[in-house]
Design a protein around this motif. Structure first.
Motif, PDB file in Angstrom:
ATOM      1  N   VAL A   1       1.009  -1.171  -0.119  1.00  0.00           N
ATOM      2  CA  VAL A   1       0.318  -0.178   0.057  1.00  0.00           C
ATOM      3  C   VAL A   1       0.118   0.844   0.072  1.00  0.00           C
ATOM      4  CG1 VAL A   1      -2.228  -0.991   0.558  1.00  0.00           C
ATOM      5  CG2 VAL A   1      -0.199  -0.373   2.396  1.00  0.00           C
ATOM      6  N   THR A   2      -0.028   2.475  -0.510  1.00  0.00           N
ATOM      7  CA  THR A   2       1.317   3.687  -0.478  1.00  0.00           C
ATOM      8  C   THR A   2       1.205   4.507   1.417  1.00  0.00           C
ATOM      9  OG1 THR A   2      -0.166   4.122  -2.206  1.00  0.00           O
ATOM     10  CG2 THR A   2       1.062   5.917  -1.237  1.00  0.00           C
ATOM     11  N   TYR A   3      -0.274   4.273   1.661  1.00  0.00           N
ATOM     12  CA  TYR A   3       0.001   4.478   3.252  1.00  0.00           C
ATOM     13  C   TYR A   3      -0.435   3.937   3.862  1.00  0.00           C
ATOM     14  CZ  TYR A   3      -0.511   8.956   0.363  1.00  0.00           C
ATOM     15  OH  TYR A   3      -0.566  10.233  -0.088  1.00  0.00           O
ATOM     16  N   LEU A   4       0.669   3.638   5.614  1.00  0.00           N
ATOM     17  CA  LEU A   4       0.244   3.000   6.290  1.00  0.00           C
ATOM     18  C   LEU A   4       0.089   3.654   7.996  1.00  0.00           C
ATOM     19  CD1 LEU A   4       3.524   0.809   5.918  1.00  0.00           C
ATOM     20  CD2 LEU A   4       1.610   0.462   5.803  1.00  0.00           C
ATOM     21  N   VAL A   5      -0.559   3.181   8.807  1.00  0.00           N
ATOM     22  CA  VAL A   5      -1.206   3.618   9.949  1.00  0.00           C
ATOM     23  C   VAL A   5      -1.444   2.483  11.010  1.00  0.00           C
ATOM     24  CG1 VAL A   5      -3.338   5.744  10.939  1.00  0.00           C
ATOM     25  CG2 VAL A   5      -2.636   5.422   8.397  1.00  0.00           C
ATOM     26  N   ILE A   6      -0.836   3.136  11.548  1.00  0.00           N
ATOM     27  CA  ILE A   6      -1.332   2.864  13.344  1.00  0.00           C
ATOM     28  C   ILE A   6      -2.113   3.629  14.034  1.00  0.00           C
ATOM     29  CG2 ILE A   6      -0.582   1.240  15.167  1.00  0.00           C
ATOM     30  CD1 ILE A   6       2.311   1.410  13.419  1.00  0.00           C
ATOM     31  N   THR A   7      -2.811   3.133  15.214  1.00  0.00           N
ATOM     32  CA  THR A   7      -3.799   4.179  15.686  1.00  0.00           C
ATOM     33  C   THR A   7      -4.359   3.176  17.632  1.00  0.00           C
ATOM     34  OG1 THR A   7      -5.332   5.639  16.270  1.00  0.00           O
ATOM     35  CG2 THR A   7      -6.118   3.591  14.824  1.00  0.00           C
ATOM     36  N   ASN A   8      -3.629   3.689  17.992  1.00  0.00           N
ATOM     37  CA  ASN A   8      -4.375   3.090  19.846  1.00  0.00           C
ATOM     38  C   ASN A   8      -5.329   3.664  20.255  1.00  0.00           C
ATOM     39  OD1 ASN A   8      -3.033   4.934  21.037  1.00  0.00           O
ATOM     40  ND2 ASN A   8      -1.684   3.688  21.842  1.00  0.00           N
ATOM     41  N   GLY A   9      -6.754   4.591  19.183  1.00  0.00           N
ATOM     42  CA  GLY A   9      -7.681   5.226  20.325  1.00  0.00           C
ATOM     43  C   GLY A   9      -6.908   6.370  20.262  1.00  0.00           C
ATOM     44  N   ASN A  10      -5.767   6.453  21.149  1.00  0.00           N
ATOM     45  CA  ASN A  10      -5.219   7.807  22.058  1.00  0.00           C
ATOM     46  C   ASN A  10      -3.694   8.537  20.633  1.00  0.00           C
ATOM     47  OD1 ASN A  10      -6.532   7.243  24.500  1.00  0.00           O
ATOM     48  ND2 ASN A  10      -5.402   5.930  25.256  1.00  0.00           N
ATOM     49  N   ALA A  11      -3.184   8.018  19.993  1.00  0.00           N
ATOM     50  CA  ALA A  11      -2.283   8.404  19.403  1.00  0.00           C
ATOM     51  C   ALA A  11      -2.623   6.950  18.091  1.00  0.00           C
ATOM     52  CB  ALA A  11      -1.176   7.985  20.577  1.00  0.00           C
ATOM     53  N   THR A  12      -1.861   8.372  17.410  1.00  0.00           N
ATOM     54  CA  THR A  12      -2.185   7.883  15.470  1.00  0.00           C
ATOM     55  C   THR A  12      -0.881   8.011  14.759  1.00  0.00           C
ATOM     56  OG1 THR A  12      -4.505   8.042  15.858  1.00  0.00           O
ATOM     57  CG2 THR A  12      -3.108   7.460  13.566  1.00  0.00           C
ATOM     58  N   ALA A  13      -0.198   7.200  14.108  1.00  0.00           N
ATOM     59  CA  ALA A  13       0.881   7.693  13.544  1.00  0.00           C
ATOM     60  C   ALA A  13       0.687   7.132  12.391  1.00  0.00           C
ATOM     61  CB  ALA A  13       1.770   6.946  13.996  1.00  0.00           C
ATOM     62  N   ALA A  14       1.507   7.762  11.279  1.00  0.00           N
ATOM     63  CA  ALA A  14       1.259   7.034   9.803  1.00  0.00           C
ATOM     64  C   ALA A  14       2.167   7.530   8.904  1.00  0.00           C
ATOM     65  CB  ALA A  14       0.253   8.069   9.139  1.00  0.00           C
ATOM     66  N   TRP A  15       2.600   6.988   7.931  1.00  0.00           N
ATOM     67  CA  TRP A  15       3.680   6.602   6.847  1.00  0.00           C
ATOM     68  C   TRP A  15       3.341   7.242   5.289  1.00  0.00           C
ATOM     69  CZ3 TRP A  15       3.882   4.495  11.731  1.00  0.00           C
ATOM     70  CH2 TRP A  15       4.333   4.976  12.475  1.00  0.00           C
TER      71      TRP A  15
ATOM     72  N   VAL B   1       7.477   6.745  -0.117  1.00  0.00           N
ATOM     73  CA  VAL B   1       7.848   7.067  -1.332  1.00  0.00           C
ATOM     74  C   VAL B   1       9.256   6.094  -1.673  1.00  0.00           C
ATOM     75  CG1 VAL B   1       8.640   8.833  -1.937  1.00  0.00           C
ATOM     76  CG2 VAL B   1       7.317   9.133   0.028  1.00  0.00           C
ATOM     77  N   GLU B   2       8.888   5.931  -2.907  1.00  0.00           N
ATOM     78  CA  GLU B   2      10.074   5.058  -3.387  1.00  0.00           C
ATOM     79  C   GLU B   2      10.492   3.833  -2.386  1.00  0.00           C
ATOM     80  OE1 GLU B   2      12.428   7.309  -5.493  1.00  0.00           O
ATOM     81  OE2 GLU B   2      10.816   8.600  -7.240  1.00  0.00           O
ATOM     82  N   GLY B   3       9.883   3.238  -2.115  1.00  0.00           N
ATOM     83  CA  GLY B   3      10.694   2.448  -1.009  1.00  0.00           C
ATOM     84  C   GLY B   3      10.824   2.704   0.230  1.00  0.00           C
ATOM     85  N   GLN B   4      10.759   4.216   0.635  1.00  0.00           N
ATOM     86  CA  GLN B   4      11.288   4.556   2.034  1.00  0.00           C
ATOM     87  C   GLN B   4       9.975   5.381   2.827  1.00  0.00           C
ATOM     88  OE1 GLN B   4      14.297   4.930   3.187  1.00  0.00           O
ATOM     89  NE2 GLN B   4      14.747   3.560   1.072  1.00  0.00           N
ATOM     90  N   LEU B   5      10.221   4.888   3.766  1.00  0.00           N
ATOM     91  CA  LEU B   5       8.831   5.649   4.921  1.00  0.00           C
ATOM     92  C   LEU B   5       9.141   6.940   5.347  1.00  0.00           C
ATOM     93  CD1 LEU B   5       7.831   2.293   7.204  1.00  0.00           C
ATOM     94  CD2 LEU B   5       6.807   2.960   5.322  1.00  0.00           C
ATOM     95  N   VAL B   6       8.091   7.922   5.103  1.00  0.00           N
ATOM     96  CA  VAL B   6       8.461   9.163   5.663  1.00  0.00           C
ATOM     97  C   VAL B   6       7.076   9.016   5.988  1.00  0.00           C
ATOM     98  CG1 VAL B   6       7.422  11.451   4.726  1.00  0.00           C
ATOM     99  CG2 VAL B   6       8.728   9.817   3.204  1.00  0.00           C
ATOM    100  N   GLN B   7       7.094   9.482   7.490  1.00  0.00           N
ATOM    101  CA  GLN B   7       6.315   9.946   8.161  1.00  0.00           C
ATOM    102  C   GLN B   7       5.983  11.508   7.945  1.00  0.00           C
ATOM    103  OE1 GLN B   7       7.760   9.470  12.759  1.00  0.00           O
ATOM    104  NE2 GLN B   7       5.031   9.487  12.894  1.00  0.00           N
TER     105      GLN B   7
END
Length: 75
Positions: free
Chosen positions: A43-57, A60-66
């Motif tokens: 996928v293009t976008y990865l997201v992790i959430t615990n309901g209190n905090a969310t992080a997304a990346w 981009v050409e094989g490199q994760l950009v937060q």
């Protein structure tokens, strides 16, 4: 297995979301878990959430950009 898979307008996997319990920290171990899922379903976008905090990346050409905010799905 991942919790949510969002498809783009072309019905291709676009964003993978992993949901954790509020007591689970968003850390490197959880990111590694999501990256393993991403090997099976790229996928293009990865997201992790615990309901209190969310992080997304963005991949981009094989490199994760937060990201500072979630992408706009309507584009």
């Amino acid at each position: 297995r991942f919790d949510i898979l969002v498809y783009n307008h072309n019905h291709e996997p676009w964003m993978l979301v992993e949901c954790k319990e509020p007591a689970v920290s968003i850390n490197e171990l959880v990111l590694q878990q999501v990256l393993r899922y991403n090997m099976t379903v790229p996928v293009t976008y990865l997201v992790i959430t615990n309901g209190n905090a969310t992080a997304a990346w963005k991949n981009v050409e094989g490199q994760l950009v937060q990201l500072n905010q979630l992408p706009d799905w309507t584009n």
